[in-house]
Design a protein around this motif. Structure first.
Motif, PDB file in Angstrom:
ATOM      1  N   GLN A 180       5.418  10.169  -1.585  1.00 57.39           N
ATOM      2  CA  GLN A 180       5.644   9.884  -3.002  1.00 57.39           C
ATOM      3  C   GLN A 180       7.145   9.955  -3.263  1.00 57.39           C
ATOM      4  O   GLN A 180       7.904  10.464  -2.430  1.00 57.39           O
ATOM      5  CB  GLN A 180       4.924  10.898  -3.886  1.00 57.39           C
ATOM      6  CG  GLN A 180       5.431  12.326  -3.739  1.00 57.39           C
ATOM      7  CD  GLN A 180       4.613  13.309  -4.560  1.00 57.39           C
ATOM      8  OE1 GLN A 180       3.383  13.235  -4.605  1.00 57.39           O
ATOM      9  NE2 GLN A 180       5.291  14.226  -5.218  1.00 57.39           N
ATOM     10  N   HIS A 201       0.811  -1.218   0.000  1.00 53.15           N
ATOM     11  CA  HIS A 201       0.000   0.000   0.000  1.00 53.15           C
ATOM     12  C   HIS A 201       0.849   1.276   0.000  1.00 53.15           C
ATOM     13  O   HIS A 201       0.301   2.372  -0.096  1.00 53.15           O
ATOM     14  CB  HIS A 201      -0.980   0.052   1.186  1.00 53.15           C
ATOM     15  CG  HIS A 201      -1.797  -1.187   1.357  1.00 53.15           C
ATOM     16  ND1 HIS A 201      -2.707  -1.597   0.401  1.00 53.15           N
ATOM     17  CD2 HIS A 201      -1.833  -2.110   2.348  1.00 53.15           C
ATOM     18  CE1 HIS A 201      -3.281  -2.728   0.808  1.00 53.15           C
ATOM     19  NE2 HIS A 201      -2.759  -3.056   1.979  1.00 53.15           N
ATOM     20  N   ASN A 242       1.143   8.078  -2.843  1.00 49.29           N
ATOM     21  CA  ASN A 242       0.408   7.028  -2.151  1.00 49.29           C
ATOM     22  C   ASN A 242      -0.978   7.547  -1.786  1.00 49.29           C
ATOM     23  O   ASN A 242      -1.115   8.669  -1.305  1.00 49.29           O
ATOM     24  CB  ASN A 242       1.148   6.613  -0.872  1.00 49.29           C
ATOM     25  CG  ASN A 242       2.360   5.762  -1.165  1.00 49.29           C
ATOM     26  OD1 ASN A 242       2.291   4.807  -1.914  1.00 49.29           O
ATOM     27  ND2 ASN A 242       3.487   6.118  -0.570  1.00 49.29           N
ATOM     28  N   GLN A 243      -1.980   6.736  -2.019  1.00 46.56           N
ATOM     29  CA  GLN A 243      -3.344   7.115  -1.674  1.00 46.56           C
ATOM     30  C   GLN A 243      -3.792   6.472  -0.370  1.00 46.56           C
ATOM     31  O   GLN A 243      -4.737   6.922   0.262  1.00 46.56           O
ATOM     32  CB  GLN A 243      -4.306   6.689  -2.798  1.00 46.56           C
ATOM     33  CG  GLN A 243      -3.987   7.306  -4.150  1.00 46.56           C
ATOM     34  CD  GLN A 243      -4.109   8.824  -4.146  1.00 46.56           C
ATOM     35  OE1 GLN A 243      -4.908   9.389  -3.401  1.00 46.56           O
ATOM     36  NE2 GLN A 243      -3.297   9.489  -4.955  1.00 46.56           N
ATOM     37  N   SER A 244      -3.090   5.420   0.054  1.00 48.08           N
ATOM     38  CA  SER A 244      -3.519   4.651   1.214  1.00 48.08           C
ATOM     39  C   SER A 244      -3.223   5.369   2.519  1.00 48.08           C
ATOM     40  O   SER A 244      -2.193   6.017   2.672  1.00 48.08           O
ATOM     41  CB  SER A 244      -2.822   3.287   1.225  1.00 48.08           C
ATOM     42  OG  SER A 244      -3.111   2.590   2.411  1.00 48.08           O
ATOM     43  N   ASP A 265       4.794   3.389  -3.843  1.00 48.20           N
ATOM     44  CA  ASP A 265       4.697   4.509  -4.785  1.00 48.20           C
ATOM     45  C   ASP A 265       5.829   4.521  -5.802  1.00 48.20           C
ATOM     46  O   ASP A 265       5.622   4.896  -6.956  1.00 48.20           O
ATOM     47  CB  ASP A 265       4.669   5.839  -4.033  1.00 48.20           C
ATOM     48  CG  ASP A 265       5.752   5.936  -2.975  1.00 48.20           C
ATOM     49  OD1 ASP A 265       5.693   5.156  -2.002  1.00 48.20           O
ATOM     50  OD2 ASP A 265       6.665   6.772  -3.115  1.00 48.20           O
TER      51      ASP A 265
END
Length: 346
Positions: free
Chosen positions: A252, A221, A237-239, A224
């Motif tokens: 990132q 997760h 990263n979105q998590s 990146d």
């Protein structure tokens, strides 16, 4: 005082010669950490695995290399204003120790949820520590404000040519040490957060072992760098799921680190917290090493079969060993329980 000459701007990707100069500056200050080999691990992997034990580096992680190299190049006229850094822990300790050695005051901005051992160690090296909330505050804004107020030099954790060149000395040592062991790595696995260690090692391997592949290993997760390399552009990263690997939770890849890694790094792997815990326990019980979660991700990838080592030579980094005792104890107890119950799967 180490030589402070440099041929590159700090906002440029360093060249191989910058890594050689970094090695000269670090001589006598950084530890030449061992490249270890375990018969038990080789048997499990079906190949030859070489482990660069940066957990034994000064301050307990590879971060001292880049911090010392960068700070050593600050003009003497600016020394009195000191340095500012932001970090979850290992860069903080590296900067604090390097600044103390070179006689500069240091202010380190750290998240409140950083491991206690990393906060206390940073203070122990003589740095002033300011805490922030990583969910609501911007460490970049805080650091920028402190630099403006004090006229201090910002020492970035990874997106800096001097930092990357310093971290590249790790890759330089791996190649030289492998040669003395009669080994030639086919693959190098690097623990990856912001990408500075990966970038420095990739630049070194490009010159010294151009046929070897360099690959990142990141927490699940938070991969990146892997996703960014595949997409050909920087992806954040979105998590927000969190990870035990506190040292590898950069939002990132850096601009410089991505530029250095694109074209030099073949790809990446991701490992789960459970796989990381198993690797930490293996390192302690078999290798007799204390390795923190973020430092164990490459070993986790090998033990979990994320990479085929059969008939090949794989070098990897154990990038740090700064783990809170309570967390380390709980990991060992948890792994002991799951081994007894036969439930240590992914």
């Amino acid at each position: 005082m180490p030589d402070t000459t440099t041929s590159t701007r700090f906002d440029d990707v360093p060249a191989f010669d910058d890594i050689l100069r970094a090695a000269e500056r670090l001589c006598g200050w950084a530890t030449v950490t061992p490249l270890l080999e375990s018969a038990a691990l080789n048997e499990l992997a079906g190949g030859r695995v070489l482990l660069k034990a940066e957990s034994l580096q000064r301050t307990g992680s590879f971060k001292f290399r880049g911090a010392f190299n960068r700070i050593a190049q600050i003009p003497e006229a600016l020394h009195k204003n000191g340095v500012v850094a932001f970090s979850s822990g290992n860069h903080a300790q590296g900067v604090a120790a390097a600044a103390a050695i070179l006689g500069l005051p240091a202010v380190i901005v750290m998240p409140r949820d950083a491991p206690t051992i990393k906060i206390e160690n940073t203070k122990g090296y003589g740095a002033e520590v300011g805490l922030y909330d990583r969910l609501t505050d911007s460490r970049e804004e805080i650091g920028g404000r402190l630099c403006e107020e004090r006229g201090a030099t910002l020492v970035r954790p990874y997106d800096d040519g001097g930092i990357i060149a310093g971290q590249g000395t790790c890759g330089l040592e791996i190649v030289r040490q492998a040669e003395t062991l009669g080994a030639r790595p086919d693959t190098l696995l690097v623990c990856c957060g912001g990408g500075g260690l990966t970038a420095g090692c990739a630049i070194a391997f490009e010159r010294l072992l151009p046929d070897a592949e360099v690959m990142t290993v990141e927490p699940a997760h938070y991969d990146d760098t892997r996703r960014s390399l595949e997409a050909g552009e920087i992806l954040p990263n979105q998590s927000m799921q969190g990870s035990i690997c506190d040292a590898l939770l950069a939002p990132q890849p850096g601009t410089l680190t991505f530029a250095a890694n694109e074209g030099r790094v073949r790809g990446g792997l991701a490992v789960t917290d459970r796989e990381v815990k198993a690797a930490m326990a293996f390192a302690f019980r078999v290798l007799k090493l204390v390795v923190e979660p973020g430092g164990a991700v490459c070993l986790a990838a090998v033990l979990a079969g994320k990479i085929d080592c059969a008939g090949r030579t794989v070098a990897l980094t154990l990038s740090g060993g700064n783990v809170d005792p309570d967390l380390f104890r709980s990991v060992l107890e948890e792994q002991g329980d799951c081994e007894e119950q036969g439930d240590c799967g992914p």
